[in-house]
Scaffold this active site. Structure first.
Site, PDB file in Angstrom:
ATOM      1  N   VAL A 154      50.391  28.931  51.248  1.00  0.00           N
ATOM      2  CA  VAL A 154      49.903  28.128  52.373  1.00  0.00           C
ATOM      3  C   VAL A 154      48.548  27.516  52.019  1.00  0.00           C
ATOM      4  CG1 VAL A 154      51.170  29.532  54.042  1.00  0.00           C
ATOM      5  CG2 VAL A 154      48.785  30.108  53.530  1.00  0.00           C
TER       6      VAL A 154
ATOM      7  N   GLU B 196      44.755  26.578  51.426  1.00  0.00           N
ATOM      8  CA  GLU B 196      43.714  27.413  50.806  1.00  0.00           C
ATOM      9  C   GLU B 196      42.595  27.703  51.817  1.00  0.00           C
ATOM     10  OE1 GLU B 196      42.980  29.055  46.786  1.00  0.00           O
ATOM     11  OE2 GLU B 196      44.641  28.696  48.104  1.00  0.00           O
TER      12      GLU B 196
ATOM     13  N   LYS C   5      45.752  32.211  55.555  1.00  0.00           N
ATOM     14  CA  LYS C   5      46.410  33.184  54.677  1.00  0.00           C
ATOM     15  C   LYS C   5      46.519  34.548  55.367  1.00  0.00           C
ATOM     16  CE  LYS C   5      45.229  30.990  50.243  1.00  0.00           C
ATOM     17  NZ  LYS C   5      46.582  30.718  49.750  1.00  0.00           N
TER      18      LYS C   5
ATOM     19  N   HIS D  85      49.468  33.073  40.451  1.00  0.00           N
ATOM     20  CA  HIS D  85      48.863  31.736  40.478  1.00  0.00           C
ATOM     21  C   HIS D  85      49.658  30.763  39.605  1.00  0.00           C
ATOM     22  CE1 HIS D  85      45.310  28.957  39.254  1.00  0.00           C
ATOM     23  NE2 HIS D  85      45.978  28.463  40.275  1.00  0.00           N
TER      24      HIS D  85
ATOM     25  N   ASN E 141      41.010  28.480  35.486  1.00  0.00           N
ATOM     26  CA  ASN E 141      40.137  27.542  36.198  1.00  0.00           C
ATOM     27  C   ASN E 141      38.687  27.638  35.749  1.00  0.00           C
ATOM     28  OD1 ASN E 141      42.213  26.394  37.579  1.00  0.00           O
ATOM     29  ND2 ASN E 141      41.873  27.478  39.495  1.00  0.00           N
TER      30      ASN E 141
END
Length: 739
Positions: free
Chosen positions: A413, A415, A420, A463, A513
């Site tokens: 859903v 961020e 969440k 992820h 990231n």
């Protein structure tokens, strides 16, 4: 005579059927034992007067994946040891070992009896070179049949006659394309190129192969006959003059000289076609021996073959936890990420409940799968019935009660922590106690999200990267309380959808990231310094990156970069983000409305197709520009790679990633870190920790604290260690056998 890996049966017509079926492998591969047995089989066929010819096929669904590259790794280990004692003897040993397979195939094709290869499935590398050495080649008419010489993808090249036989069977242009790209060939494409003779119904494959021998197949290859002419003409002809100069230029454009094996392929073909076949094989053997000694080959074989296979086989999976067979999986959120996860899950044959706030949104998410699979059907890569089956496995819903019975739920859903939290609580209310709950968050720490769960040991991060259907890496993130069953289930899921899992401990940005943000940040610094934008992008590509950092920022969205920077300042304070970089991003988003590809303007302009994107001319007006000849182009390349590698080292120091295989494979699969280096940590190992630390210190003096080497690296430099020594992934016997 009996064999471990083969059976040999001779029929009433005197045709031997050699069936390759390794007892301890899911796929046939070449090992020392396999080659020794094949050598004896060739002798047996030649010596037995009752045998008129032989057909070789596989007893498995696939033909063969080619050589077991761990064998090459061992060869290189022996070479390294011997080199210290006697360099000349070591080189001769490596040369002889490198020629073993090629010599065996030459023995087969000059044995005086006809051989036919009956290719029933995947046929790669040395196995396809074996097939090319056979006098006849038949492939089954099946989607399962793929033929290729993909060695260039792991830093080597087809060294068992591939560079000599392919250009003697097809024209040089197609040969070079196939050899330097490692592309897969369908039976139809291979036949059109002249690489196979016939395509047969799968049930009649062996029968068709035997018929070739019955019908008088010659036991002599075309290049061994007098008067043989190359299919595409000689090199020194007008056609050759039109091909070779641009071929060399194209190779340079595509590889920037970073891949020695690709250049060696051109040399093998060019030089080999000017001389008799056996001399060509010797030329190939010499170049293969040379390439085997390069650091690029060692690094790429390790990361892109050995480590990749070990991770794909679940090297990091906890022992003793039963494997999960998924009966139903829930996906929360049918946006771009959730819809993509639903697609790859259904593609793996697993039923999916795709949930969103209303049925219209959930149905729209399913339509994404319809669009992807329909596109595959249109291109001939999938059948209509496969599309129907895939779509039948996705059930859109807006009712959490439909999640009952799911083995795993993946939350994708918006961020936002509050959104969440609500999704977690509503899902857990209907899930069985043994079910695993996974969040696809890309920025919010998992341990924080797990506080919303009544069973934190069953809570984990999975992820995915965008677009989900194309990106092969998945980061599995452990919260502080995540249990072994959750980790095992997450790895089982990632393996089921045919992606590569890496296990990461919890931190802001996880692993990938953090590295990507360093890459982008260094580019922003360069822009602010006045480095012309085209030089930044070109330096990145010359360094081996597939996409420049400015283009990558456009893909992920500049306004997202702005949000991440602002959130970082809120969480960690003003000093956490360079104010000059914040100002650059604010200027792009707030002053110029440039958000990236999604609104058609970012660091690049995106005109309507078919026009190509081009850098926004306004970039040069943002900062005073340095003259191009005043910029150290090689240093730009170095800065972009070193800043990523340093972040990977910090991640290891902090214990976020604990296995160097995962750091290396993850860096290549997620953002294409210069594959020829073997990955971010192998890049440091290839340079040597001591020299790398000196490079980092020099860059730190000129460009700032982000180039400060972590204590771990300084310690490794003093001890002369590599990452694979310091963090030996095999110290606990943690290895799954390749293939």
């Amino acid at each position: 005579m009996t064999y471990t890996n083969f059976t040999l049966d001779t029929d009433a017509d005197g045709i031997a059927l050699v069936t390759w079926n390794m007892p301890d492998r899911s796929m046939n591969v070449f090992t020392e034992e396999v080659m020794n047995e094949l050598d004896k089989i060739i002798d047996q066929v030649v010596a037995d007067a009752s045998i008129k010819g032989a057909v070789i096929t596989s007893g498995k669904d696939s033909f063969s994946g080619g050589a077991d590259l761990t064998m090459l790794q061992k060869m290189l280990t022996v070479f390294a040891k011997e080199k210290g004692k006697d360099p000349e003897k070591a080189a001769k040993l490596l040369f002889d070992n490198a020629g073993r397979m090629g010599g065996l195939w030459r023995k087969l094709e000059t044995s005086g009896k006809p051989w036919v290869s009956a290719i029933n499935g995947t046929c790669m590398g040395g196995a396809f070179e074996l097939s090319l050495a056979c006098h006849g080649r038949v492939a089954a008419d099946s989607d399962k049949v793929k033929m290729a010489l993909p060695e260039v993808k792991v830093g080597i090249f087809p060294g068992a006659g591939g560079t000599q036989r392919v250009p003697r069977l097809t024209d040089q242009q197609q040969a070079l394309q196939m050899l330097t790209s490692g592309q897969n060939l369908s039976p139809q494409k291979a036949k059109a190129m002249g690489l196979i003779h016939e395509i047969a119904e799968p049930a009649k494959l062996v029968e068709t192969a035997k018929a070739m021998i019955k019908n008088g197949l010659k036991a002599v290859q075309p290049w061994d006959e007098k008067g043989f002419k190359l299919p595409g003409g000689q090199i020194y002809t007008p056609a050759g003059f039109n091909l070779w100069p641009p071929a060399i230029a194209i190779l340079r454009r595509e590889t920037y000289g970073n891949y020695p094996a690709a250049a060696a392929i051109l040399k093998c073909v060019y030089e080999g076609l000017l001389v008799p076949f056996d001399t060509g094989l010797r030329i190939e053997q010499r170049y293969f021996t040379e390439i085997m000694q390069t650091k690029e080959a060692a690094a790429m074989i390790r990361s892109l073959f050995v480590s990749l296979q070990e991770l794909n086989k679940g090297a990091r999976r906890p022992a003793g936890v039963p494997e999960t067979k998924f009966k139903k999986i829930g996906i929360l959120g049918a946006g771009f990420m959730g819809a993509g996860i639903a697609y790859v899950t259904a593609k793996a044959g697993i039923p999916v409940m795709l949930l969103d706030r209303d049925i219209e949104s959930a149905t729209k998410g399913k339509a994404h799968s319809d669009s992807l699979v329909s596109d595959q059907v249109k291109k001939g890569r999938a059948k209509p019935e496969e599309r129907d089956k895939l779509l039948s496995l996705i059930t859109p819903t807006a009712d959490y009660a439909d999640l009952a019975g799911c083995d795993l739920v993946v939350e994708a859903v918006f961020e936002d922590s509050a959104v969440k939290k609500a999704a977690t609580e509503q899902a857990e209310a209907v899930l069985k106690s043994s079910a695993i709950f996974a969040s696809n968050t890309s920025t919010i720490p998992i341990s924080g999200l797990a506080k919303n769960s009544t069973r934190p040991k069953n809570f984990i991060g999975i992820h995915f990267f965008s677009p989900v259907d194309k990106m092969m890496l998945v980061e599995i993130i452990l919260g502080k309380k995540t249990g072994d069953k959750a980790l095992a289930t997450a790895i089982d899921f990632v393996r089921a959808i045919k992606k590569t899992p890496i296990v990461v401990n919890d931190t802001r940005g996880f692993y990938v990231n953090r590295c990507v943000l360093r890459y982008m940040s260094e580019a922003y610094k360069m822009l602010i310094e006045g480095v012309p934008a085209p030089m930044i992008e070109n330096a990145a590509k010359a360094a081996g990156m597939p996409v420049g950092p400015l283009a990558l920022t456009d893909e992920t969205a500049i306004d997202l970069a702005q949000k991440i920077m602002k959130q970082t300042i809120r969480d960690l304070g003003d000093k956490a983000v360079d104010p000059k970089q914040m100002a650059l991003i604010n200027t792009m988003v707030d002053d110029h409305g440039r958000f990236g590809r999604k609104n058609g303007k970012g660091f690049y302009d995106y005109p309507a197709k078919p026009a190509k994107k081009k850098l926004w001319p306004g970039l040069k007006d943002l900062y005073p520009q340095l003259a191009a000849d005043k910029v150290d182009y090689e240093e730009l390349q170095q800065r972009l790679l070193v800043t990523i590698a340093l972040e990977a080292a910090r991640v290891m120091e902090e214990g976020i990633v604990t296995d160097p295989r995962e750091a290396d494979v993850g860096s290549i699969l997620a953002f294409g870190f210069a594959p020829y280096t073997g990955g971010a940590l192998s890049y440091i190992d290839g340079i040597g920790a001591k020299r790398f630390v000196k490079i980092a210190k020099d860059l730190q003096k000129k460009y700032g604290a982000e180039f400060k080497a972590p204590k771990l690296l300084i310690d490794m430099a003093e001890k002369g260690e590599t990452f694979y020594q310091r963090f030996d992934p095999y110290a606990k016997g943690d290895v799954k056998q390749a293939a």
